[in-house]
Design a protein around this motif. Structure first.
Motif, PDB file in Angstrom:
ATOM      1  N   HIS A 166       0.803  -1.223   0.000  1.00 28.55           N
ATOM      2  CA  HIS A 166       0.000   0.000   0.000  1.00 28.55           C
ATOM      3  C   HIS A 166       0.840   1.279   0.000  1.00 28.55           C
ATOM      4  O   HIS A 166       0.324   2.360   0.274  1.00 28.55           O
ATOM      5  CB  HIS A 166      -0.945  -0.018   1.215  1.00 28.55           C
ATOM      6  N   SER A 167       2.102   1.168  -0.331  1.00 28.43           N
ATOM      7  CA  SER A 167       2.987   2.343  -0.294  1.00 28.43           C
ATOM      8  C   SER A 167       2.575   3.428  -1.289  1.00 28.43           C
ATOM      9  O   SER A 167       2.821   4.603  -1.055  1.00 28.43           O
ATOM     10  CB  SER A 167       4.437   1.934  -0.537  1.00 28.43           C
ATOM     11  N   THR A 168       1.920   3.054  -2.364  1.00 26.23           N
ATOM     12  CA  THR A 168       1.473   4.057  -3.340  1.00 26.23           C
ATOM     13  C   THR A 168       0.296   4.873  -2.802  1.00 26.23           C
ATOM     14  O   THR A 168      -0.060   5.888  -3.392  1.00 26.23           O
ATOM     15  CB  THR A 168       1.076   3.397  -4.673  1.00 26.23           C
ATOM     16  N   TRP A 169      -0.280   4.456  -1.705  1.00 24.90           N
ATOM     17  CA  TRP A 169      -1.424   5.152  -1.107  1.00 24.90           C
ATOM     18  C   TRP A 169      -0.998   6.147  -0.027  1.00 24.90           C
ATOM     19  O   TRP A 169      -1.831   6.780   0.608  1.00 24.90           O
ATOM     20  CB  TRP A 169      -2.387   4.151  -0.487  1.00 24.90           C
ATOM     21  N   LYS A 170       0.314   6.307   0.187  1.00 26.03           N
ATOM     22  CA  LYS A 170       0.821   7.146   1.280  1.00 26.03           C
ATOM     23  C   LYS A 170       0.263   8.560   1.273  1.00 26.03           C
ATOM     24  O   LYS A 170       0.103   9.164   2.322  1.00 26.03           O
ATOM     25  CB  LYS A 170       2.346   7.273   1.188  1.00 26.03           C
ATOM     26  N   HIS A 171      -0.002   9.096   0.107  1.00 26.99           N
ATOM     27  CA  HIS A 171      -0.403  10.499   0.013  1.00 26.99           C
ATOM     28  C   HIS A 171      -1.898  10.671  -0.245  1.00 26.99           C
ATOM     29  O   HIS A 171      -2.350  11.779  -0.529  1.00 26.99           O
ATOM     30  CB  HIS A 171       0.409  11.198  -1.080  1.00 26.99           C
ATOM     31  N   CYS A 172      -2.647   9.575  -0.107  1.00 30.86           N
ATOM     32  CA  CYS A 172      -4.087   9.709  -0.362  1.00 30.86           C
ATOM     33  C   CYS A 172      -4.957   8.879   0.586  1.00 30.86           C
ATOM     34  O   CYS A 172      -6.164   9.055   0.603  1.00 30.86           O
ATOM     35  CB  CYS A 172      -4.401   9.345  -1.805  1.00 30.86           C
ATOM     36  N   TYR A 173      -4.393   7.983   1.375  1.00 28.18           N
ATOM     37  CA  TYR A 173      -5.187   7.152   2.273  1.00 28.18           C
ATOM     38  C   TYR A 173      -4.723   7.371   3.706  1.00 28.18           C
ATOM     39  O   TYR A 173      -3.586   7.077   4.050  1.00 28.18           O
ATOM     40  CB  TYR A 173      -5.046   5.669   1.917  1.00 28.18           C
ATOM     41  N   TYR A 174      -5.622   7.910   4.515  1.00 26.80           N
ATOM     42  CA  TYR A 174      -5.310   8.193   5.915  1.00 26.80           C
ATOM     43  C   TYR A 174      -6.432   7.655   6.795  1.00 26.80           C
ATOM     44  O   TYR A 174      -7.608   7.816   6.477  1.00 26.80           O
ATOM     45  CB  TYR A 174      -5.162   9.702   6.156  1.00 26.80           C
ATOM     46  N   THR A 175      -6.075   7.054   7.893  1.00 25.85           N
ATOM     47  CA  THR A 175      -7.065   6.560   8.838  1.00 25.85           C
ATOM     48  C   THR A 175      -7.532   7.682   9.748  1.00 25.85           C
ATOM     49  O   THR A 175      -8.710   7.799  10.065  1.00 25.85           O
ATOM     50  CB  THR A 175      -6.469   5.416   9.684  1.00 25.85           C
ATOM     51  N   PHE A 176      -6.601   8.522  10.162  1.00 30.42           N
ATOM     52  CA  PHE A 176      -6.907   9.599  11.099  1.00 30.42           C
ATOM     53  C   PHE A 176      -6.787  10.942  10.398  1.00 30.42           C
ATOM     54  O   PHE A 176      -5.730  11.304   9.897  1.00 30.42           O
ATOM     55  CB  PHE A 176      -5.957   9.534  12.299  1.00 30.42           C
ATOM     56  N   LEU A 177      -7.873  11.688  10.374  1.00 31.76           N
ATOM     57  CA  LEU A 177      -7.895  12.969   9.676  1.00 31.76           C
ATOM     58  C   LEU A 177      -7.625  14.153  10.602  1.00 31.76           C
ATOM     59  O   LEU A 177      -7.489  15.285  10.142  1.00 31.76           O
ATOM     60  CB  LEU A 177      -9.246  13.161   8.981  1.00 31.76           C
ATOM     61  N   GLU A 178      -7.533  13.921  11.901  1.00 30.73           N
ATOM     62  CA  GLU A 178      -7.354  14.991  12.874  1.00 30.73           C
ATOM     63  C   GLU A 178      -6.077  15.806  12.655  1.00 30.73           C
ATOM     64  O   GLU A 178      -6.002  16.963  13.050  1.00 30.73           O
ATOM     65  CB  GLU A 178      -7.334  14.426  14.307  1.00 30.73           C
ATOM     66  N   SER A 179      -5.078  15.213  12.036  1.00 30.26           N
ATOM     67  CA  SER A 179      -3.801  15.913  11.856  1.00 30.26           C
ATOM     68  C   SER A 179      -3.818  16.892  10.679  1.00 30.26           C
ATOM     69  O   SER A 179      -2.858  17.629  10.478  1.00 30.26           O
ATOM     70  CB  SER A 179      -2.671  14.900  11.665  1.00 30.26           C
ATOM     71  N   PHE A 180      -4.912  16.940   9.927  1.00 30.72           N
ATOM     72  CA  PHE A 180      -5.005  17.821   8.763  1.00 30.72           C
ATOM     73  C   PHE A 180      -5.905  19.008   9.065  1.00 30.72           C
ATOM     74  O   PHE A 180      -6.924  18.880   9.739  1.00 30.72           O
ATOM     75  CB  PHE A 180      -5.577  17.059   7.560  1.00 30.72           C
ATOM     76  N   ASP A 181      -5.547  20.161   8.500  1.00 27.09           N
ATOM     77  CA  ASP A 181      -6.442  21.311   8.630  1.00 27.09           C
ATOM     78  C   ASP A 181      -7.490  21.240   7.517  1.00 27.09           C
ATOM     79  O   ASP A 181      -7.387  20.415   6.601  1.00 27.09           O
ATOM     80  CB  ASP A 181      -5.670  22.629   8.606  1.00 27.09           C
ATOM     81  N   ILE A 182      -8.476  22.098   7.575  1.00 29.80           N
ATOM     82  CA  ILE A 182      -9.594  22.057   6.631  1.00 29.80           C
ATOM     83  C   ILE A 182      -9.118  22.281   5.195  1.00 29.80           C
ATOM     84  O   ILE A 182      -9.550  21.597   4.263  1.00 29.80           O
ATOM     85  CB  ILE A 182     -10.686  23.098   7.010  1.00 29.80           C
ATOM     86  N   GLN A 183      -8.180  23.202   5.007  1.00 29.62           N
ATOM     87  CA  GLN A 183      -7.661  23.482   3.665  1.00 29.62           C
ATOM     88  C   GLN A 183      -6.993  22.246   3.069  1.00 29.62           C
ATOM     89  O   GLN A 183      -7.206  21.906   1.908  1.00 29.62           O
ATOM     90  CB  GLN A 183      -6.686  24.647   3.698  1.00 29.62           C
ATOM     91  N   SER A 184      -6.207  21.539   3.853  1.00 33.71           N
ATOM     92  CA  SER A 184      -5.544  20.317   3.368  1.00 33.71           C
ATOM     93  C   SER A 184      -6.568  19.260   2.979  1.00 33.71           C
ATOM     94  O   SER A 184      -6.425  18.581   1.963  1.00 33.71           O
ATOM     95  CB  SER A 184      -4.613  19.745   4.438  1.00 33.71           C
ATOM     96  N   LEU A 185      -7.589  19.119   3.778  1.00 35.43           N
ATOM     97  CA  LEU A 185      -8.647  18.144   3.477  1.00 35.43           C
ATOM     98  C   LEU A 185      -9.410  18.501   2.206  1.00 35.43           C
ATOM     99  O   LEU A 185      -9.724  17.630   1.398  1.00 35.43           O
ATOM    100  CB  LEU A 185      -9.600  18.008   4.658  1.00 35.43           C
ATOM    101  N   GLN A 186      -9.662  19.771   1.996  1.00 31.86           N
ATOM    102  CA  GLN A 186     -10.370  20.201   0.794  1.00 31.86           C
ATOM    103  C   GLN A 186      -9.537  19.978  -0.455  1.00 31.86           C
ATOM    104  O   GLN A 186     -10.062  19.661  -1.509  1.00 31.86           O
ATOM    105  CB  GLN A 186     -10.781  21.670   0.923  1.00 31.86           C
ATOM    106  N   GLN A 187      -8.220  20.105  -0.342  1.00 33.49           N
ATOM    107  CA  GLN A 187      -7.338  19.880  -1.485  1.00 33.49           C
ATOM    108  C   GLN A 187      -7.289  18.400  -1.865  1.00 33.49           C
ATOM    109  O   GLN A 187      -7.036  18.067  -3.018  1.00 33.49           O
ATOM    110  CB  GLN A 187      -5.930  20.380  -1.175  1.00 33.49           C
ATOM    111  N   GLN A 188      -7.522  17.550  -0.907  1.00 29.67           N
ATOM    112  CA  GLN A 188      -7.505  16.123  -1.196  1.00 29.67           C
ATOM    113  C   GLN A 188      -8.774  15.746  -1.894  1.00 29.67           C
ATOM    114  O   GLN A 188      -8.961  14.835  -2.576  1.00 29.67           O
ATOM    115  CB  GLN A 188      -7.358  15.315   0.087  1.00 29.67           C
TER     116      GLN A 188
END
Length: 88
Positions: A66-88
């Protein structure tokens, strides 16, 4: 005596075997072989080898599969701000 010398050689060989690192970190390839039940792929929950340095620098861990998913699959979203989440 020959027996004492042979025992000494055997003890040295056993010591070398016990101290041999047999694995490597999945991220940086540093020799590492300490398995921890808390170091799991965030996708499939498989145990992975991850050195202390990489454990501290990463928020979540991904196995080789699953290494190709490093930049798109996260279990915990608390570490991201709203802007980062919207960009994803």
């Amino acid at each position: 005596s020959a027996t004492t010398t042979q025992q000494h050689i055997n003890n040295e060989e056993e010591s070398k075997t016990k101290n041999t690192i047999v694995g490597k970190c999945i991220e940086c390839s540093t020799p590492y072989d300490t398995i921890s039940g808390s170091i799991l792929c965030t996708v499939c929950r498989d145990l992975i080898l991850l050195c202390k340095s990489c454990q501290q620098s990463l928020l979540e861990y991904h196995c080789t599969r699953h290494s190709t998913w490093k930049h798109c699959y996260y279990t915990f979203l608390e570490s991201f701000d709203i802007q980062s989440l919207q960009q994803q």
